[in-house]
Write a protein that holds these residues in place. Structure first.
Motif, PDB file in Angstrom:
ATOM      1  N   GLY A 191       0.799  -1.218   0.000  1.00 45.93           N
ATOM      2  CA  GLY A 191       0.000   0.000   0.000  1.00 45.93           C
ATOM      3  C   GLY A 191       0.829   1.264   0.000  1.00 45.93           C
ATOM      4  N   ASN A 192       2.077   1.184   0.456  1.00 47.24           N
ATOM      5  CA  ASN A 192       3.006   2.314   0.387  1.00 47.24           C
ATOM      6  C   ASN A 192       3.835   2.263  -0.890  1.00 47.24           C
ATOM      7  N   TYR A 193       4.188   1.058  -1.325  1.00 51.17           N
ATOM      8  CA  TYR A 193       5.079   0.929  -2.473  1.00 51.17           C
ATOM      9  C   TYR A 193       4.390   1.362  -3.777  1.00 51.17           C
ATOM     10  N   ILE A 194       3.104   1.080  -3.900  1.00 53.38           N
ATOM     11  CA  ILE A 194       2.387   1.475  -5.116  1.00 53.38           C
ATOM     12  C   ILE A 194       2.410   2.989  -5.312  1.00 53.38           C
ATOM     13  N   PRO A 195       2.192   3.808  -4.275  1.00 55.87           N
ATOM     14  CA  PRO A 195       2.356   5.257  -4.462  1.00 55.87           C
ATOM     15  C   PRO A 195       3.772   5.667  -4.888  1.00 55.87           C
ATOM     16  N   TYR A 196       4.794   4.932  -4.433  1.00 55.21           N
ATOM     17  CA  TYR A 196       6.136   5.218  -4.932  1.00 55.21           C
ATOM     18  C   TYR A 196       6.162   5.087  -6.453  1.00 55.21           C
ATOM     19  N   LEU A 197       5.585   3.995  -6.926  1.00 59.23           N
ATOM     20  CA  LEU A 197       5.579   3.742  -8.366  1.00 59.23           C
ATOM     21  C   LEU A 197       4.774   4.796  -9.119  1.00 59.23           C
ATOM     22  N   GLN A 198       3.675   5.227  -8.499  1.00 61.21           N
ATOM     23  CA  GLN A 198       2.873   6.249  -9.171  1.00 61.21           C
ATOM     24  C   GLN A 198       3.647   7.553  -9.301  1.00 61.21           C
ATOM     25  N   ARG A 199       4.335   7.948  -8.239  1.00 61.18           N
ATOM     26  CA  ARG A 199       5.109   9.191  -8.316  1.00 61.18           C
ATOM     27  C   ARG A 199       6.367   9.002  -9.183  1.00 61.18           C
ATOM     28  N   GLN A 200       6.854   7.780  -9.265  1.00 63.61           N
ATOM     29  CA  GLN A 200       7.946   7.528 -10.208  1.00 63.61           C
ATOM     30  C   GLN A 200       7.467   7.786 -11.629  1.00 63.61           C
ATOM     31  N   LYS A 201       6.272   7.280 -11.940  1.00 56.39           N
ATOM     32  CA  LYS A 201       5.718   7.468 -13.278  1.00 56.39           C
ATOM     33  C   LYS A 201       5.324   8.923 -13.526  1.00 56.39           C
ATOM     34  N   ARG A 202       4.758   9.556 -12.512  1.00 56.21           N
ATOM     35  CA  ARG A 202       4.225  10.909 -12.689  1.00 56.21           C
ATOM     36  C   ARG A 202       5.276  11.996 -12.511  1.00 56.21           C
ATOM     37  N   ASP A 203       6.175  11.809 -11.530  1.00 59.33           N
ATOM     38  CA  ASP A 203       7.098  12.883 -11.160  1.00 59.33           C
ATOM     39  C   ASP A 203       8.561  12.577 -11.472  1.00 59.33           C
ATOM     40  N   GLY A 204       8.850  11.349 -11.919  1.00 58.17           N
ATOM     41  CA  GLY A 204      10.223  11.027 -12.290  1.00 58.17           C
ATOM     42  C   GLY A 204      11.147  10.740 -11.131  1.00 58.17           C
ATOM     43  N   ILE A 205      10.602  10.360  -9.976  1.00 55.04           N
ATOM     44  CA  ILE A 205      11.457  10.016  -8.845  1.00 55.04           C
ATOM     45  C   ILE A 205      12.037   8.620  -9.047  1.00 55.04           C
ATOM     46  N   GLN A 206      12.988   8.251  -8.204  1.00 51.22           N
ATOM     47  CA  GLN A 206      13.644   6.939  -8.284  1.00 51.22           C
ATOM     48  C   GLN A 206      13.459   6.203  -6.971  1.00 51.22           C
ATOM     49  N   ILE A 207      13.226   4.903  -7.042  1.00 51.42           N
ATOM     50  CA  ILE A 207      13.031   4.067  -5.857  1.00 51.42           C
ATOM     51  C   ILE A 207      14.224   3.142  -5.704  1.00 51.42           C
ATOM     52  N   ASN A 208      14.904   3.212  -4.558  1.00 53.40           N
ATOM     53  CA  ASN A 208      16.013   2.296  -4.263  1.00 53.40           C
ATOM     54  C   ASN A 208      15.644   1.444  -3.052  1.00 53.40           C
ATOM     55  N   ILE A 209      15.738   0.137  -3.216  1.00 49.88           N
ATOM     56  CA  ILE A 209      15.397  -0.794  -2.135  1.00 49.88           C
ATOM     57  C   ILE A 209      16.667  -1.167  -1.387  1.00 49.88           C
ATOM     58  N   LEU A 210      16.683  -0.890  -0.107  1.00 47.34           N
ATOM     59  CA  LEU A 210      17.851  -1.196   0.719  1.00 47.34           C
ATOM     60  C   LEU A 210      17.940  -2.695   0.984  1.00 47.34           C
ATOM     61  N   GLU A 211      19.120  -3.223   0.916  1.00 46.03           N
ATOM     62  CA  GLU A 211      19.326  -4.637   1.210  1.00 46.03           C
ATOM     63  C   GLU A 211      19.041  -4.911   2.687  1.00 46.03           C
ATOM     64  N   ALA A 212      18.637  -6.137   2.961  1.00 47.18           N
ATOM     65  CA  ALA A 212      18.442  -6.565   4.342  1.00 47.18           C
ATOM     66  C   ALA A 212      19.732  -7.171   4.874  1.00 47.18           C
ATOM     67  N   ASP A 213      19.968  -7.007   6.163  1.00 43.34           N
ATOM     68  CA  ASP A 213      21.124  -7.655   6.775  1.00 43.34           C
ATOM     69  C   ASP A 213      20.786  -9.111   7.071  1.00 43.34           C
ATOM     70  N   GLU A 214      21.663  -9.816   7.742  1.00 42.73           N
ATOM     71  CA  GLU A 214      21.456 -11.250   7.985  1.00 42.73           C
ATOM     72  C   GLU A 214      20.246 -11.526   8.856  1.00 42.73           C
TER      73      GLU A 214
END
Length: 394
Positions: free
Chosen positions: A112-135
């Motif tokens: 529900g949070n990630y989909i708005p990231y994608l919408q603003r990526q498409k609409r506003d040209g932002i970039q989404i970077n997913i941080l790696e998880a530790d062990e």
């Protein structure tokens, strides 16, 4: 003074009818919440909606204070909204992000949070970077620190705890890194409020959003937004009404001060009163005591599940919570849920599907898991009943 299980269960009439391990979805409401909602609906029936609200004006104002105490904040920085998704949306969509700006999030981010990231990526040209998880499955702080060297990073946004369980994020360390880098930090505390001890000053976030219906034990359709006063005074909400702003003349308007600028005028007053009653009730118990009992029950449940050969725990990490996830060999999560609900004493659990936390569950090869989320009012006997039922489900 420790919590009284007998009193907790007396305060929770639903425990007479069901064994409820779906507190990460919607908890059983305590008596003060039930009474607040019921009594206000009666007033609306006999007096009228506006008139009933007028009688509750003082109590409606007190709600902000109770919620603020839960997270060590100021009442003026709290906005009441109809759910946590709406709270998060209005804060996120109001941020002045520009093309090329980078958002950092975690593998446990909620869809529900990630989909708005994608919408603003498409609409506003932002970039989404997913941080790696530790062990342990939490955000890798070394990678986060390295990512923050990029001046285009504007926002860190993640849940304190995934809807499918997993580790509690090291939010104070993340907040410190965000502040040092001059980056906004949004914290989704849907699974944290009423579950964990939260202090926005120690965390160092700029925004915290929370749901009422989960561990806080308020009615569905309630939630709140906390926003740092410096941020709220410098951004304009993505939408306004005559509560969030007022007309100066035919061409100008003035936005309300503080977080109230993110509110809407129309609201379900009965449910808001229930939210306030839930916050007051939680404060009366003491969040530290509630958290301690939740963790104790979760430890008992995990220990028991490990002893059942055909059950596999799916929790990952050391800093775990009251959300316990598992799978049963040769059984779908949905069939486990149905089997438990058909027991002589109905047992409520839920299914967490990859559609909710797509990235982490895809990385771990999981389609769905059974989620048993305990609360302080659950008993040790109820956990034994759940374990016995699972032992017999082959």
């Amino acid at each position: 003074m420790t919590l009284s299980l007998a009193q907790l269960r007396a305060d929770t009439p639903g425990t007479e009818h069901v064994i409820h391990f779906n507190n990460a979805g919607a908890s059983l409401m305590p008596v003060p919440v039930i009474q607040a909602v019921h009594e206000h609906y009666l007033k609306e029936i006999t007096l009228g909606g506006y008139e009933a609200a007028d009688r509750e004006r003082q109590w409606l104002g007190d709600i902000y204070g109770y919620l603020a105490k839960l997270i060590q904040a100021k009442p003026a920085d709290i906005a009441l909204v109809e759910n946590a998704t709406r709270a998060w949306d209005i804060a996120f969509y109001s941020l002045p992000l520009r093309p090329g700006d980078i958002i950092l999030t975690s593998t446990t981010e909620y869809a529900g949070n990630y989909i708005p990231y994608l919408q603003r990526q498409k609409r506003d040209g932002i970039q989404i970077n997913i941080l790696e998880a530790d062990e342990d499955g939490a955000v890798c702080l070394k990678q986060l620190q390295h990512a923050l060297d990029n001046p285009r990073v504007r926002l860190i946004s993640l849940p304190i705890l995934g809807t499918h369980g997993g580790p509690i994020q090291p939010v104070e360390k993340i907040g410190a890194l965000a502040r040092d880098a001059g980056v906004w930090f949004f914290l989704d505390a849907c699974q944290g409020i009423g579950h964990l001890q939260l202090d926005v000053q120690k965390i160092g976030c700029h925004v915290l959003t929370a749901s009422g219906r989960k561990y806080l034990r308020a009615p569905r359709g309630t939630g709140f937004l906390w926003m740092d006063s410096t941020l709220s005074s410098n951004i304009e909400p993505v939408w306004l009404d005559h509560h969030a702003a007022s007309l100066i003349d035919e061409q100008r308007y003035h936005i309300s001060e503080g977080a109230r600028r993110f509110e809407c005028w129309e609201a379900n007053i009965a449910d808001r009163l229930g939210l306030g009653a839930a916050a007051k009730y939680a404060l009366s118990l003491g969040q530290g005591k509630v958290t301690q009992r939740i963790f104790k029950l979760a430890k008992q449940l995990r220990s028991g599940l490990k002893c059942i050969p055909h059950v596999q725990l799916q929790d990952k990490g050391e800093n775990l919570s009251g959300i316990v996830t598992f799978t049963v060999k040769n059984k779908t999560a949905e069939s486990v849920k149905e089997y438990l609900s058909a027991q002589p004493r109905r047992i409520n659990v839920s299914c967490s599907r990859s559609s909710s936390t797509f990235i982490d569950m895809r990385n771990r090869g999981l389609e769905s898991v059974v989620r048993a989320s305990v609360h302080a009012y659950n008993s040790e006997d109820e956990i034994d009943i759940l374990l016995n039922a699972l032992e017999n489900f082959r």
